[in-house]
Every structure is written in C-alpha cells, then in structure tokens.
Design a protein around this motif. Structure first.
Motif, PDB file in Angstrom:
ATOM      1  N   ARG A   1      45.390  31.748  34.595  1.00 39.22           N
ATOM      2  CA  ARG A   1      45.747  32.827  35.500  1.00 39.22           C
ATOM      3  C   ARG A   1      45.277  32.599  36.931  1.00 39.22           C
ATOM      4  O   ARG A   1      46.026  32.755  37.883  1.00 39.22           O
ATOM      5  CB  ARG A   1      45.159  34.141  34.978  1.00 39.22           C
ATOM      6  CG  ARG A   1      45.691  35.350  35.701  1.00 39.22           C
ATOM      7  CD  ARG A   1      44.970  36.589  35.266  1.00 39.22           C
ATOM      8  NE  ARG A   1      43.639  36.585  35.814  1.00 39.22           N
ATOM      9  CZ  ARG A   1      42.616  37.215  35.291  1.00 39.22           C
ATOM     10  NH1 ARG A   1      42.767  37.893  34.200  1.00 39.22           N
ATOM     11  NH2 ARG A   1      41.432  37.177  35.844  1.00 39.22           N
TER      12      ARG A   1
ATOM     13  N   ILE B   1      40.627  43.887  41.894  1.00 32.03           N
ATOM     14  CA  ILE B   1      40.658  42.561  42.515  1.00 32.03           C
ATOM     15  C   ILE B   1      39.545  41.748  41.885  1.00 32.03           C
ATOM     16  O   ILE B   1      38.379  42.138  41.893  1.00 32.03           O
ATOM     17  CB  ILE B   1      40.546  42.629  44.049  1.00 32.03           C
ATOM     18  CG1 ILE B   1      41.711  43.472  44.600  1.00 32.03           C
ATOM     19  CG2 ILE B   1      40.576  41.217  44.643  1.00 32.03           C
ATOM     20  CD1 ILE B   1      41.743  43.608  46.100  1.00 32.03           C
TER      21      ILE B   1
ATOM     22  N   HIS C   1      43.206  35.931  43.911  1.00 29.29           N
ATOM     23  CA  HIS C   1      44.436  35.143  44.083  1.00 29.29           C
ATOM     24  C   HIS C   1      45.700  36.008  44.124  1.00 29.29           C
ATOM     25  O   HIS C   1      46.576  35.769  44.948  1.00 29.29           O
ATOM     26  CB  HIS C   1      44.565  34.091  42.979  1.00 29.29           C
ATOM     27  CG  HIS C   1      43.585  32.963  43.127  1.00 29.29           C
ATOM     28  ND1 HIS C   1      43.744  31.966  44.064  1.00 29.29           N
ATOM     29  CD2 HIS C   1      42.426  32.695  42.496  1.00 29.29           C
ATOM     30  CE1 HIS C   1      42.721  31.119  43.983  1.00 29.29           C
ATOM     31  NE2 HIS C   1      41.894  31.544  43.042  1.00 29.29           N
ATOM     32  N   THR C   2      45.783  37.003  43.250  1.00 31.35           N
ATOM     33  CA  THR C   2      46.986  37.836  43.208  1.00 31.35           C
ATOM     34  C   THR C   2      47.218  38.529  44.556  1.00 31.35           C
ATOM     35  O   THR C   2      48.279  38.371  45.165  1.00 31.35           O
ATOM     36  CB  THR C   2      46.890  38.904  42.083  1.00 31.35           C
ATOM     37  OG1 THR C   2      46.628  38.236  40.851  1.00 31.35           O
ATOM     38  CG2 THR C   2      48.158  39.719  41.972  1.00 31.35           C
TER      39      THR C   2
ATOM     40  N   LYS D   1      35.773  43.435  41.643  1.00 34.55           N
ATOM     41  CA  LYS D   1      34.827  42.580  40.904  1.00 34.55           C
ATOM     42  C   LYS D   1      34.420  41.463  41.853  1.00 34.55           C
ATOM     43  O   LYS D   1      34.892  40.339  41.754  1.00 34.55           O
ATOM     44  CB  LYS D   1      35.565  41.971  39.697  1.00 34.55           C
ATOM     45  CG  LYS D   1      35.035  42.373  38.352  1.00 34.55           C
ATOM     46  CD  LYS D   1      35.656  41.521  37.268  1.00 34.55           C
ATOM     47  CE  LYS D   1      36.416  42.338  36.271  1.00 34.55           C
ATOM     48  NZ  LYS D   1      37.002  41.528  35.187  1.00 34.55           N
TER      49      LYS D   1
ATOM     50  N   VAL E   1      37.168  44.999  31.789  1.00 35.85           N
ATOM     51  CA  VAL E   1      37.280  46.446  31.615  1.00 35.85           C
ATOM     52  C   VAL E   1      38.707  46.838  31.231  1.00 35.85           C
ATOM     53  O   VAL E   1      39.642  46.074  31.463  1.00 35.85           O
ATOM     54  CB  VAL E   1      36.855  47.215  32.895  1.00 35.85           C
ATOM     55  CG1 VAL E   1      35.364  47.071  33.152  1.00 35.85           C
ATOM     56  CG2 VAL E   1      37.660  46.759  34.113  1.00 35.85           C
TER      57      VAL E   1
HETATM   58  P1  IMP Z   1      42.989  38.203  40.436  1.00 34.45           P
HETATM   59  O1  IMP Z   1      44.232  37.497  40.879  1.00 34.45           O
HETATM   60  O2  IMP Z   1      42.050  37.262  39.719  1.00 34.45           O
HETATM   61  O3  IMP Z   1      42.299  38.982  41.502  1.00 34.45           O
HETATM   62  O4  IMP Z   1      43.431  39.127  39.266  1.00 34.45           O
HETATM   63  C1  IMP Z   1      43.813  40.393  39.414  1.00 34.45           C
HETATM   64  C2  IMP Z   1      44.549  40.832  38.182  1.00 34.45           C
HETATM   65  O5  IMP Z   1      43.916  40.384  36.969  1.00 34.45           O
HETATM   66  C3  IMP Z   1      44.517  42.323  38.114  1.00 34.45           C
HETATM   67  O6  IMP Z   1      45.616  42.881  38.787  1.00 34.45           O
HETATM   68  C4  IMP Z   1      44.531  42.585  36.631  1.00 34.45           C
HETATM   69  O7  IMP Z   1      45.864  42.628  36.176  1.00 34.45           O
HETATM   70  C5  IMP Z   1      43.856  41.405  36.014  1.00 34.45           C
HETATM   71  N1  IMP Z   1      42.431  41.697  35.684  1.00 34.45           N
HETATM   72  C6  IMP Z   1      41.342  41.210  36.291  1.00 34.45           C
HETATM   73  N2  IMP Z   1      40.208  41.669  35.738  1.00 34.45           N
HETATM   74  C7  IMP Z   1      40.596  42.502  34.747  1.00 34.45           C
HETATM   75  C8  IMP Z   1      39.873  43.323  33.806  1.00 34.45           C
HETATM   76  O8  IMP Z   1      38.626  43.390  33.745  1.00 34.45           O
HETATM   77  N3  IMP Z   1      40.640  44.044  32.949  1.00 34.45           N
HETATM   78  C9  IMP Z   1      41.997  44.003  32.954  1.00 34.45           C
HETATM   79  N4  IMP Z   1      42.703  43.276  33.822  1.00 34.45           N
HETATM   80  C10 IMP Z   1      42.016  42.522  34.708  1.00 34.45           C
END
Ligand code: IMP
Ligand code: MG
Length: 190
Positions: A80, A107, A111-112, A136, A158
């Motif tokens: 991911r 967040i 990356h997203t 986070k 979570v």
């Molecule tokens: P990032 O691209 O790593 O910031 O991921 C963000 C995305 O990962 C969020 O929009 C969530 O869909 C998913 N995500 C990240 N942490 C969690 C968590 O603790 N529980 C559920 N989904 C999460």
C-alpha cells in the motif's frame, strides 16, 4: 447466517469515544466556518473512509458550501505505502478557482493525501487545504500539510467511524482498537 465476526469479540479498547469525537468535530466545524466565511467552499471527501466524518462535519458548518466525492486505490506490488495512486471515481464538479477542502479519515504514511493533492493542484483550485480526523504522525513517510486535525493518535491500527475491518464496522460511532489475535477475517473480504 453471516460469516462476519462481531466486533465485540475482538474489541481491545475504545480509543476515542463518541462524545469526544463529536465535540472535536464541532470545534473543527466552527473553525472552518470562520475561515471560509465569504469563500466558495467545496468539500472533497475521499471515499469510503472519510464519509462518516464528512457527514458529521457539515452539520457543524454555518456557511454555504458544496460537497463532492472521489475514490482512489493504491496498487503496485510494493504494498500500500509504495503503490501508485489510481483514481477509481472522479469528482463531478470542476474545482478550478474554488476553495477546496480535502476531508480525510486518517493520514498514515501520507502517500495517499500527497498524491491526491498533486492531482487536485493540477486543476488550479483557488485554495487547497487538508482536514483530517486522525493523524498517525509517527508513521509519516511523506510530509503533507494538515490545516485541520481532529486527533493525533499513536501507531495503532484503528477501526470504526468510517474506518473498516475488511469492509465492515464503518458504522460505529467511535474509534476503536482491535485485538488482532482475536480477529477472524471474513471468508470473502468485502
Ligand atoms: P496513507 O497513504 O498511508 O496515509 O494511508 C491512508 C489510508 O490508509 C487511509 O485513508 C486509510 O484508508 C488507510 N489506513 C491507514 N491507517 C489505518 C487504520 O489504522 N485503520 C484503517 N485504515 C487505515
Ligand atoms: Mg481512506
């Protein structure tokens, strides 16, 4: 007959109870209402995780605004965090010249949101800001600007309040921590 395990069987703790969530979301709504007074506010929600937060947040807004939705998916064999972002559902409205506020559930690595911001920036909004319910921060790999933050949380997985366990339990009105040793994923994940 359902194959989905009841969350109470693996609930470890409630990290943020409903009252605390709502109280903070009300504060964010008041702050956004002040900041966007007289502006052309368009809230952009990333499906599906952000939808509970968005629908509660707008009930605390006292200024005119519109909402729109987009869906993204990360893919790539690196997992991911290192996946390329794919737009699976685009916005219905144009954002050029508008005051766009991106509404996210959480967040994590960053990356997203980083990639979504790049994509939206190309469409020349007048302004572009980020509102996330959860941050986070320890896990951040890419810096992203956060203008409105609900809560900073520790590095824990979570669920609840939009965040799912293999597709389920987004409806819970609180943010919970699962005991993953007691969790049995559904046979056919959603
Ligand atoms: P990032 O691209 O790593 O910031 O991921 C963000 C995305 O990962 C969020 O929009 C969530 O869909 C998913 N995500 C990240 N942490 C969690 C968590 O603790 N529980 C559920 N989904 C999460
Ligand atoms: Mg998400």
């Amino acid at each position: 007959m359902t194959a989905v395990q009841d969350y109470r069987e693996y609930l470890k703790e409630i990290l943020i109870p409903e009252e605390k969530l709502q109280q903070r979301i009300a504060e964010l709504g008041a702050e956004i209402s002040r900041d966007y007074q007289g502006k052309d506010l368009l809230l952009v929600c990333i499906l599906r995780g952000g939808v509970m937060f968005l629908t509660d947040l707008v009930r605390y807004l006292t200024i005119p605004h519109e909402m729109d939705f987009m869906a993204v998916e990360s893919y790539g064999k690196g997992g991911r965090e290192h996946g390329e972002l794919r737009l699976t559902m685009d916005l219905h409205t144009g954002i050029a010249g508008r005051d766009v506020l991106l509404v996210e559930d959480i967040i994590d690595s960053g990356h997203t949101v980083h990639q979504v911001l790049e994509l939206l920036e190309m469409r020349k909004p007048r302004s572009l800001r980020v509102c996330t319910l959860l941050d986070k921060r320890e896990r951040r790999e890419v810096e992203v600007p956060i203008h409105y933050r609900g809560f900073e949380i520790p590095n824990l997985f979570v669920f609840g309040y939009g965040l799912d366990m293999d597709g389920y339990w987004r409806n819970l009105p609180f943010i919970a921590v699962p005991d993953l040793d007691r969790y049995q994923p559904p046979a056919t994940p959603a």
